[in-house]
Design a protein around this motif. Structure first.
Motif, PDB file in Angstrom:
ATOM      1  N   PHE A 109       0.834  -1.201   0.000  1.00 55.01           N
ATOM      2  CA  PHE A 109       0.000   0.000   0.000  1.00 55.01           C
ATOM      3  C   PHE A 109       0.869   1.251   0.000  1.00 55.01           C
ATOM      4  O   PHE A 109       0.558   2.228  -0.693  1.00 55.01           O
ATOM      5  CB  PHE A 109      -0.924  -0.005   1.219  1.00 55.01           C
ATOM      6  N   GLU A 110       1.958   1.234   0.770  1.00 55.17           N
ATOM      7  CA  GLU A 110       2.853   2.385   0.801  1.00 55.17           C
ATOM      8  C   GLU A 110       3.466   2.644  -0.566  1.00 55.17           C
ATOM      9  O   GLU A 110       3.663   3.796  -0.969  1.00 55.17           O
ATOM     10  CB  GLU A 110       3.954   2.157   1.846  1.00 55.17           C
ATOM     11  N   GLN A 111       3.773   1.586  -1.306  1.00 59.44           N
ATOM     12  CA  GLN A 111       4.310   1.751  -2.655  1.00 59.44           C
ATOM     13  C   GLN A 111       3.277   2.327  -3.615  1.00 59.44           C
ATOM     14  O   GLN A 111       3.633   2.913  -4.638  1.00 59.44           O
ATOM     15  CB  GLN A 111       4.799   0.400  -3.192  1.00 59.44           C
ATOM     16  N   SER A 112       2.011   2.183  -3.258  1.00 60.22           N
ATOM     17  CA  SER A 112       0.934   2.656  -4.125  1.00 60.22           C
ATOM     18  C   SER A 112       0.553   4.107  -3.870  1.00 60.22           C
ATOM     19  O   SER A 112      -0.315   4.639  -4.575  1.00 60.22           O
ATOM     20  CB  SER A 112      -0.309   1.768  -3.955  1.00 60.22           C
ATOM     21  N   VAL A 113       1.157   4.738  -2.879  1.00 63.45           N
ATOM     22  CA  VAL A 113       0.822   6.129  -2.563  1.00 63.45           C
ATOM     23  C   VAL A 113       2.051   7.026  -2.627  1.00 63.45           C
ATOM     24  O   VAL A 113       2.097   8.081  -2.004  1.00 63.45           O
ATOM     25  CB  VAL A 113       0.149   6.239  -1.172  1.00 63.45           C
ATOM     26  N   THR A 114       3.050   6.619  -3.376  1.00 63.86           N
ATOM     27  CA  THR A 114       4.238   7.438  -3.560  1.00 63.86           C
ATOM     28  C   THR A 114       3.980   8.484  -4.637  1.00 63.86           C
ATOM     29  O   THR A 114       2.970   8.443  -5.359  1.00 63.86           O
ATOM     30  CB  THR A 114       5.444   6.576  -3.964  1.00 63.86           C
ATOM     31  N   LEU A 115       4.937   9.400  -4.805  1.00 61.51           N
ATOM     32  CA  LEU A 115       4.802  10.443  -5.822  1.00 61.51           C
ATOM     33  C   LEU A 115       4.808   9.841  -7.226  1.00 61.51           C
ATOM     34  O   LEU A 115       4.050  10.280  -8.096  1.00 61.51           O
ATOM     35  CB  LEU A 115       5.943  11.456  -5.668  1.00 61.51           C
ATOM     36  N   ASP A 116       5.652   8.849  -7.442  1.00 55.48           N
ATOM     37  CA  ASP A 116       5.684   8.192  -8.752  1.00 55.48           C
ATOM     38  C   ASP A 116       4.364   7.491  -9.040  1.00 55.48           C
ATOM     39  O   ASP A 116       3.884   7.485 -10.187  1.00 55.48           O
ATOM     40  CB  ASP A 116       6.838   7.179  -8.813  1.00 55.48           C
ATOM     41  N   ARG A 144       1.822   9.996 -10.138  1.00 55.04           N
ATOM     42  CA  ARG A 144       2.011  10.353 -11.552  1.00 55.04           C
ATOM     43  C   ARG A 144       1.355   9.308 -12.463  1.00 55.04           C
ATOM     44  O   ARG A 144       0.773   9.646 -13.494  1.00 55.04           O
ATOM     45  CB  ARG A 144       3.499  10.464 -11.877  1.00 55.04           C
ATOM     46  N   SER A 145       1.473   8.043 -12.074  1.00 55.86           N
ATOM     47  CA  SER A 145       0.866   6.978 -12.865  1.00 55.86           C
ATOM     48  C   SER A 145      -0.653   7.105 -12.896  1.00 55.86           C
ATOM     49  O   SER A 145      -1.280   6.935 -13.945  1.00 55.86           O
ATOM     50  CB  SER A 145       1.255   5.608 -12.295  1.00 55.86           C
ATOM     51  N   TYR A 146      -1.236   7.428 -11.756  1.00 57.94           N
ATOM     52  CA  TYR A 146      -2.695   7.569 -11.694  1.00 57.94           C
ATOM     53  C   TYR A 146      -3.165   8.758 -12.541  1.00 57.94           C
ATOM     54  O   TYR A 146      -4.194   8.681 -13.220  1.00 57.94           O
ATOM     55  CB  TYR A 146      -3.160   7.738 -10.248  1.00 57.94           C
ATOM     56  N   ILE A 147      -2.407   9.836 -12.503  1.00 58.51           N
ATOM     57  CA  ILE A 147      -2.756  11.002 -13.323  1.00 58.51           C
ATOM     58  C   ILE A 147      -2.637  10.666 -14.804  1.00 58.51           C
ATOM     59  O   ILE A 147      -3.491  11.047 -15.618  1.00 58.51           O
ATOM     60  CB  ILE A 147      -1.857  12.202 -12.961  1.00 58.51           C
ATOM     61  N   ALA A 148      -1.574   9.929 -15.157  1.00 54.17           N
ATOM     62  CA  ALA A 148      -1.393   9.522 -16.552  1.00 54.17           C
ATOM     63  C   ALA A 148      -2.540   8.633 -17.018  1.00 54.17           C
ATOM     64  O   ALA A 148      -3.047   8.784 -18.138  1.00 54.17           O
ATOM     65  CB  ALA A 148      -0.059   8.794 -16.721  1.00 54.17           C
ATOM     66  N   GLU A 149      -2.960   7.708 -16.165  1.00 54.07           N
ATOM     67  CA  GLU A 149      -4.094   6.843 -16.511  1.00 54.07           C
ATOM     68  C   GLU A 149      -5.379   7.652 -16.652  1.00 54.07           C
ATOM     69  O   GLU A 149      -6.189   7.399 -17.545  1.00 54.07           O
ATOM     70  CB  GLU A 149      -4.276   5.762 -15.448  1.00 54.07           C
ATOM     71  N   PHE A 150      -5.555   8.620 -15.779  1.00 51.93           N
ATOM     72  CA  PHE A 150      -6.749   9.470 -15.840  1.00 51.93           C
ATOM     73  C   PHE A 150      -6.806  10.217 -17.170  1.00 51.93           C
ATOM     74  O   PHE A 150      -7.826  10.197 -17.872  1.00 51.93           O
ATOM     75  CB  PHE A 150      -6.751  10.462 -14.677  1.00 51.93           C
ATOM     76  N   LEU A 151      -5.705  10.869 -17.532  1.00 59.70           N
ATOM     77  CA  LEU A 151      -5.690  11.667 -18.753  1.00 59.70           C
ATOM     78  C   LEU A 151      -5.860  10.803 -19.997  1.00 59.70           C
ATOM     79  O   LEU A 151      -6.648  11.129 -20.891  1.00 59.70           O
ATOM     80  CB  LEU A 151      -4.380  12.462 -18.835  1.00 59.70           C
ATOM     81  N   SER A 152      -5.126   9.697 -20.055  1.00 61.47           N
ATOM     82  CA  SER A 152      -5.215   8.827 -21.232  1.00 61.47           C
ATOM     83  C   SER A 152      -6.607   8.234 -21.384  1.00 61.47           C
ATOM     84  O   SER A 152      -7.151   8.175 -22.496  1.00 61.47           O
ATOM     85  CB  SER A 152      -4.183   7.700 -21.142  1.00 61.47           C
ATOM     86  N   THR A 153      -7.196   7.790 -20.277  1.00 60.69           N
ATOM     87  CA  THR A 153      -8.532   7.209 -20.338  1.00 60.69           C
ATOM     88  C   THR A 153      -9.562   8.260 -20.734  1.00 60.69           C
ATOM     89  O   THR A 153     -10.491   7.976 -21.496  1.00 60.69           O
ATOM     90  CB  THR A 153      -8.914   6.580 -18.988  1.00 60.69           C
TER      91      THR A 153
END
Length: 260
Positions: free
Chosen positions: A16-23, A26-35
């Motif tokens: 879970f900690e690895q899933s809430v890092t800054l990187d 960025r991945s979640y934002i990239a997925e949001f924009l692309s989708t």
């Protein structure tokens, strides 16, 4: 038992900690924009074909329009996010990657949230700006059953996810922009093959968002069960049977194919 329980909790906490890092953010934002871009283009193309062709449901050219838009939009969406989030742009793809162990379950859940939210917002923008039309929803043909449509969507998504695995596999050599193009081509071909029967969704987020805006969830399970199962089978088959992961022999120091 307590020791194993503590280890499991620690492992889950670490993931879970690895899933809430800054990187990860960025991945979640990239997925949001692309989708968002993908869903906006695909459903927008459906609305455009209805505007230009009043009898779009029976006009073959409208199917070509949607298939081409699907191919172009998906190839572009994957390309712009590939180096950041992997360019999933699809909850089924994310599910397949999670089943195959390529991403953790917490990360997959955050991907799903980003993808679903982006899809709903894309549909909402279309609904608000194009006031003369309703956002189209995915439906199955009268001659098909829900089970048959689910199988059809599963086969389509299997082909899509299998192509994604092949296009992103570094063992096949550098593909560059050809990878996203191949992914777009298979998506467009799938729409041409099955658009009149199930809509050729292959993407639960796209089908879900259009249903949310329309307020109708009829046959919604078709666009979740089939694609999720197809994606999982494609990933497991590619990784474990057709092109198994290479392992290193600790004694000889060479790579050996697992299961070969």
């Amino acid at each position: 038992m307590c020791i194993f329980g503590n280890m499991a909790r620690n492992s889950l906490s670490a993931r879970f900690e690895q899933s809430v890092t800054l990187d990860a953010l960025r991945s979640y934002i990239a997925e949001f924009l692309s989708t968002f871009f993908y869903v906006f283009a695909v459903l927008g193309s459906m609305m455009s074909s209805r505007k230009l062709m009043p009898d779009a449901a029976s006009d073959p050219s409208s199917l070509v329009v949607v298939a081409v838009a699907n191919a172009f939009a998906l190839a572009s969406a994957v390309f712009i996010a590939a180096n950041i989030s992997g360019g999933h742009v699809n909850p089924a793809v994310t599910f397949g990657m999670a089943v195959g162990g390529h991403i953790s379950v917490p990360t997959a859940l955050f991907y799903w949230i980003s993808q679903l939210l982006a899809s709903v917002i894309a549909c909402l923008v279309l609904r608000v700006t194009i006031v003369e039309q309703h956002v189209p929803t995915y439906t199955i043909a009268e001659e098909m059953t829900g089970f048959g449509a689910s199988i059809l969507e599963g086969v389509l998504t299997f082909g899509l996810v299998y192509t994604i695995y092949a296009a992103g596999d570094p063992r096949r050599g550098p593909l560059g922009a050809m990878g996203p193009l191949a992914i777009g081509f298979i998506a467009g071909a799938n729409v041409l093959a099955t658009g009149p029967f199930s809509g050729g969704s292959m993407n639960p987020a796209c089908a879900f968002a259009s249903s949310v805006i329309a307020g109708s969830f009829k046959n919604q399970a078709v666009y979740w069960v089939g694609p999720l199962m197809g994606a999982a089978v494609a990933g497991l088959l590619y990784d474990n049977v057709v092109f198994p992961t290479q392992s290193v022999d600790p004694v000889r120091g060479v790579s050996e194919g697992v299961g070969v």
